[in-house]
Design an enzyme around this catalytic site. Structure first.
Site, PDB file in Angstrom:
ATOM      1  N   ASP A 215       5.348  43.521   2.536  1.00  0.00           N
ATOM      2  CA  ASP A 215       4.169  43.823   1.483  1.00  0.00           C
ATOM      3  C   ASP A 215       2.937  43.350   1.712  1.00  0.00           C
ATOM      4  O   ASP A 215       2.181  43.596   1.139  1.00  0.00           O
ATOM      5  CB  ASP A 215       4.850  42.858   0.246  1.00  0.00           C
ATOM      6  CG  ASP A 215       4.221  41.523   0.614  1.00  0.00           C
ATOM      7  OD1 ASP A 215       4.757  40.808   1.672  1.00  0.00           O
ATOM      8  OD2 ASP A 215       3.756  40.654  -0.165  1.00  0.00           O
TER       9      ASP A 215
ATOM     10  N   ASP B  25       8.903  36.846   0.891  1.00  0.00           N
ATOM     11  CA  ASP B  25       8.020  36.711  -0.051  1.00  0.00           C
ATOM     12  C   ASP B  25       7.379  37.902  -0.505  1.00  0.00           C
ATOM     13  O   ASP B  25       6.545  38.415   0.546  1.00  0.00           O
ATOM     14  CB  ASP B  25       7.070  35.439  -0.060  1.00  0.00           C
ATOM     15  CG  ASP B  25       7.647  34.099   0.095  1.00  0.00           C
ATOM     16  OD1 ASP B  25       8.508  33.890  -0.902  1.00  0.00           O
ATOM     17  OD2 ASP B  25       7.267  33.421   1.045  1.00  0.00           O
TER      18      ASP B  25
ATOM     19  N   ASP C  19      10.617  41.264   5.273  1.00  0.00           N
ATOM     20  CA  ASP C  19      10.004  39.838   4.925  1.00  0.00           C
ATOM     21  C   ASP C  19      10.343  39.299   3.579  1.00  0.00           C
ATOM     22  O   ASP C  19      11.515  40.146   3.074  1.00  0.00           O
ATOM     23  CB  ASP C  19       8.281  40.217   4.495  1.00  0.00           C
ATOM     24  CG  ASP C  19       7.282  38.869   4.324  1.00  0.00           C
ATOM     25  OD1 ASP C  19       7.802  37.975   5.061  1.00  0.00           O
ATOM     26  OD2 ASP C  19       6.588  39.103   3.272  1.00  0.00           O
TER      27      ASP C  19
END
Length: 259
Positions: free
Chosen positions: A209, A15, A13
């Site tokens: 995250d 961000d 990922d």
């Protein structure tokens, strides 16, 4: 957890994993540099459909992350590929920005508000009530409803912004039609990414995250899943979910030696 084969390709990922609030996560530039030097296939994934890969490449470069354009995979690209597979050479009424419209043009789609095959909803900085009204009427007239990603909100300096998932809910309420979401946590996003780099789920790791998108998506696609603690989900929050990541690390800096 059963033993997995060594990781030969990586999905990560963007961000919360590589960048956070406009700054690179410590260790992220070194991680990307090591990935590129290793020659192993990798993709940086994002549910954000606003930007083209070229736009994202430039944004990451400004933060010291040297990611090639072809190593970026967005929900816009996954959506365009999905529509091209489902209905080649179709037509779509699009609410979105350059990332989405460019991806659809690239697969041969015509953008039209005259009896389109699909209404495609993506992210945009300025949702138009007129455009939403048009989308509702086209769906009522029989257009199929597609949304790039289910995220309800997005970040900004001032706070949360309504994102595609929230606008999709409004359109669904008005039409009684639920969209098909292509982006995470739909494993379709992961499978399209794997196909793009000719990778296999058994030898691919997904770094994320968020438990509810990145980890869920990777799990359902059969990947090794690695939760980093530099974004949304904390170690304590991860324990509350009925599924678990393969492992939890502090940040991508902990993975540099594994590449």
């Amino acid at each position: 957890m059963h033993d997995r084969k060594p990781v030969q390709s990586w999905l990560t990922d963007m961000d919360g994993v590589l960048v956070h609030e406009g700054q690179p996560v410590p260790g992220a530039p070194e991680f990307i540099k090591k990935l590129r030097a290793s020659g192993k296939p990798f993709l940086v994934l994002t549910n954000n459909s606003i930007y083209t890969p070229r736009d994202l490449q430039a944004r990451l470069a400004r933060m010291g992350l040297d990611v090639p354009e072809e190593s970026i995979w967005s929900s816009a690209l996954a959506t365009a590929q999905f529509l091209a597979d489902q209905r080649p050479g179709g037509t779509a009424y699009v609410i979105g920005e350059a990332g989405l419209t460019t991806a659809l043009h690239a697969v041969g789609y015509v953008l039209s508000d005259f009896a389109p095959d699909y209404v495609v909803l993506g992210e945009t900085r300025t949702y138009s009530f007129e455009a939403i009204t048009k989308a509702i009427r086209l769906i009522n007239d029989g257009a199929r409803f597609i949304c790039t990603n289910p995220d309800a909100t997005g970040p900004s300096v001032e706070g949360a912004l309504p994102a595609a998932g929230s606008v999709a809910a409004m359109i669904s309420k008005a039409t009684g039609v639920e969209p098909y979401f292509v982006g995470k946590p739909n494993p379709m996003m992961m499978r399209s990414a794997l196909n793009t780099i000719d990778a296999h789920s058994e030898t691919t790791a997904m770094i994320g995250d968020r438990m509810d998108t990145d980890i869920l998506c990777g799990l359902e696609a059969g990947l090794e899943t690695i939760l980093v603690l530099t974004g949304i989900s904390s170690r304590a929050e991860a324990e509350r979910y009925p599924y678990r990541p393969s492992r939890i690390v502090t940040s991508v800096a902990d993975l540099i030696d594994e590449v």
